[in-house]
Design an enzyme around this catalytic site. Structure first.
Site, PDB file in Angstrom:
ATOM      1  N   HIS A 173      -7.810  -5.817   0.156  1.00 51.55           N
ATOM      2  CA  HIS A 173      -6.586  -5.093   0.487  1.00 51.55           C
ATOM      3  C   HIS A 173      -6.009  -5.605   1.804  1.00 51.55           C
ATOM      4  O   HIS A 173      -6.742  -5.847   2.760  1.00 51.55           O
ATOM      5  CB  HIS A 173      -6.920  -3.600   0.604  1.00 51.55           C
ATOM      6  CG  HIS A 173      -5.733  -2.703   0.687  1.00 51.55           C
ATOM      7  ND1 HIS A 173      -4.817  -2.599  -0.331  1.00 51.55           N
ATOM      8  CD2 HIS A 173      -5.320  -1.834   1.662  1.00 51.55           C
ATOM      9  CE1 HIS A 173      -3.899  -1.698   0.003  1.00 51.55           C
ATOM     10  NE2 HIS A 173      -4.165  -1.236   1.208  1.00 51.55           N
ATOM     11  N   GLU A 176      -9.230  -5.797  -3.974  1.00 53.88           N
ATOM     12  CA  GLU A 176      -8.656  -4.871  -2.992  1.00 53.88           C
ATOM     13  C   GLU A 176      -9.717  -3.981  -2.340  1.00 53.88           C
ATOM     14  O   GLU A 176      -9.777  -3.836  -1.118  1.00 53.88           O
ATOM     15  CB  GLU A 176      -7.624  -3.966  -3.680  1.00 53.88           C
ATOM     16  CG  GLU A 176      -6.459  -4.669  -4.322  1.00 53.88           C
ATOM     17  CD  GLU A 176      -5.204  -4.632  -3.485  1.00 53.88           C
ATOM     18  OE1 GLU A 176      -5.261  -4.240  -2.305  1.00 53.88           O
ATOM     19  OE2 GLU A 176      -4.145  -5.004  -4.026  1.00 53.88           O
ATOM     20  N   SER A 187       0.845  -1.193   0.000  1.00 58.77           N
ATOM     21  CA  SER A 187       0.000   0.000   0.000  1.00 58.77           C
ATOM     22  C   SER A 187       0.883   1.247   0.000  1.00 58.77           C
ATOM     23  O   SER A 187       1.654   1.440  -0.928  1.00 58.77           O
ATOM     24  CB  SER A 187      -0.967  -0.047   1.188  1.00 58.77           C
ATOM     25  OG  SER A 187      -2.009   0.884   1.042  1.00 58.77           O
TER      26      SER A 187
END
Length: 483
Positions: free
Chosen positions: A401, A308, A186
């Site tokens: 995610h 995600e 990320s």
């Protein structure tokens, strides 16, 4: 207890029964406060004697995640100003071993996270012959707010300072400074995307793994000024470093959180610039998109998770209340023609709700397409997609995610990951993912063919990992010339 030498002084670590020695809380730069606030990181002060390195150091100041994410994403918060520190885990402390090194950059939208979170414990890497370094870097306004007469991207400068520390010191811990792999997820992966085109970082790492982030998330200077002006307005101050430094930290952190909520409630590009789409007010500041040169000299492994964006829509219970009008508006905001794009996404999801389709489109815009663009730009890059679906939230969470993290670190039993994993996550998948990361750090080859624009080979990590040619090609093609 085992002692290793750094350029600043000696440090004492502790060896666990499994043979991994940990050195925790080692400063790689001076505390970034007082006269050093909002400045480039300064070298740490040397010490005499042996410094105890058996407890984590302070984490960079940050507000907690808002519910429900506070219960889903690993966090770690230790107050204190000496927050530019790192942890080293090694199977062979002392010079001579020359083992591969992996340096972890945590995620958290550039406002949250800590390298000392238990989910990022690098013991499994050390168990498998890798020296693993995790670190803290400045977040939020301290790390990324655009301020006059101060360097931008101070959080990135911290990461570069940590990588210089690794170059100068890691041999004492059994590592090879000429075999350094930086990996991150990320915001950590987005940081690596910036480091790949930053001259000051050149030569500090030789391989890179980018998980759920690449080169496409940044603020241009005009957008960064909009963010700084609005934060100062909220605080009732002028947008200069002296005024921001005078604000109590708790008040500054609260204002940062409120600012992000404002963007989410009114994502108007005229007010927020690039932050209007990704709702991240604190990001690297760059004049424009920069992809690394084909001959950048860094081996790359890059990828994303198949679903995600469901992390942001399912736990908040937004997924099932999104109307078709919002789906169309957001698809257009991301740069696609809804009349052309949505039938393509629906074709492989015939029972999808508008929320399901928005999750798919947003996943591509945020994560998958930037990963593909990076793979296209550097020959020899390896591409992956993590597709194992979490059983949590009645299976709605999907391959969301951050779900790959416990598999990368081989920490399926870490309690902090239980809210994402559910019961009985497959250890064989952790063996495959973690093993691929170790293999890449050792050799530059994770175990499947490199990506090219002919075959577009993509390792798909499910219960039975499989290399797939050009997954969801029609959806990928929608983004040509768009992102």
């Amino acid at each position: 207890m085992i002692v290793c030498r750094t350029r600043q002084g000696e440090v004492r670590g502790r060896t666990s029964p499994d043979g991994v020695t940990s050195f925790l809380g080692i400063p790689y730069a001076a505390p970034p406060f007082g006269a050093l606030r909002f400045r480039a990181p300064a070298p740490p002060e040397p010490w005499t004697g042996v410094r105890d390195a058996t407890a984590h150091g302070p984490s960079a100041p940050h507000a907690p995640y808002a519910p429900p994410f506070d219960a889903l994403i690993p966090e770690h918060d230790i107050p204190g100003e000496d927050c530019l520190n790192l942890d080293v885990r090694t199977p062979a402390p002392g010079p001579g071993a020359r083992l591969p090194v992996m340096v972890w950059l945590h995620g958290g939208a550039f406002t949250n996270g800590s390298g000392s979170a238990s989910g990022y414990d690098g013991s499994a890497f050390a168990r498998d012959g890798v020296v693993c370094v995790t670190l803290n870097y400045r977040l939020g306004a301290d790390g990324f707010l655009h301020l006059p007469d101060r360097p931008d991207n101070r959080g990135l400068l911290d990461q570069i300072a940590a990588l210089r520390w690794v170059r100068d010191n890691i041999a004492s811990f059994g590592g090879d400074p000429d075999r350094v792999t930086v990996f991150g997820e990320s915001a950590g992966a987005m940081s690596i995307g910036s480091l790949l085109t930053t001259e000051a970082a050149r030569g500090l790492f030789h391989r890179a793994i980018l998980q759920s982030g690449a080169c496409h998330h940044f603020l241009r200077p005009p957008s960064a000024r909009l963010i700084a002006d609005r934060l100062a307005e909220k605080l009732g101050i002028k947008p200069n470093p002296e005024a921001v430094a005078a604000v109590p930290m708790s008040e500054l952190l609260s204002a940062q959180s409120e600012l992000r909520a404002e963007i989410g409630a009114d994502p108007d590009p005229a007010r927020w610039g690039e932050a209007a789409l990704n709702v991240m007010p604190f990001e690297p500041v760059h004049p424009g998109l920069a992809l690394p040169a084909p001959d950048c000299g860094v081996d790359l492994l890059v990828g994303s998770n198949r679903e995600e964006f469901r992390l942001f829509l399912v736990p908040t219970e937004i997924l099932h209340v999104i109307p078709e009008s919002s789906l169309r508006a957001m698809t257009a905001a991301y740069g696609l023609d809804p009349d052309e794009a949505l039938p393509v996404y629906r074709a492989t999801r015939p029972d999808a709700t508008p929320g399901d389709l928005l999750a798919a489109v947003a996943t591509d815009w945020f994560y998958r397409i930037p990963a593909i663009r990076l793979a296209e730009s550097v020959p020899g890059t390896h591409l992956y997609e993590f597709a194992w679906r979490s059983p949590r939230f009645d299976g709605d969470l999907g391959a969301c995610h951050a779900l790959e993290l416990p598999y990368v670190f081989d920490r399926l039993d870490d309690p902090s990951y239980a809210p994402l994993l559910g019961d009985h996550p497959p250890q064989a998948l952790a063996d495959a993912v973690h093993g691929a990361w170790v293999s890449f750090a050792e050799t530059g080859d994770p175990g499947w063919p490199a990506y090219d624009t002919t075959t577009r080979a993509t390792m798909t990590f499910t219960t039975t990992p499989t290399t797939v040619p050009d997954p969801r090609a029609r959806e990928r093609l929608l983004w040509e010339g768009v992102r």
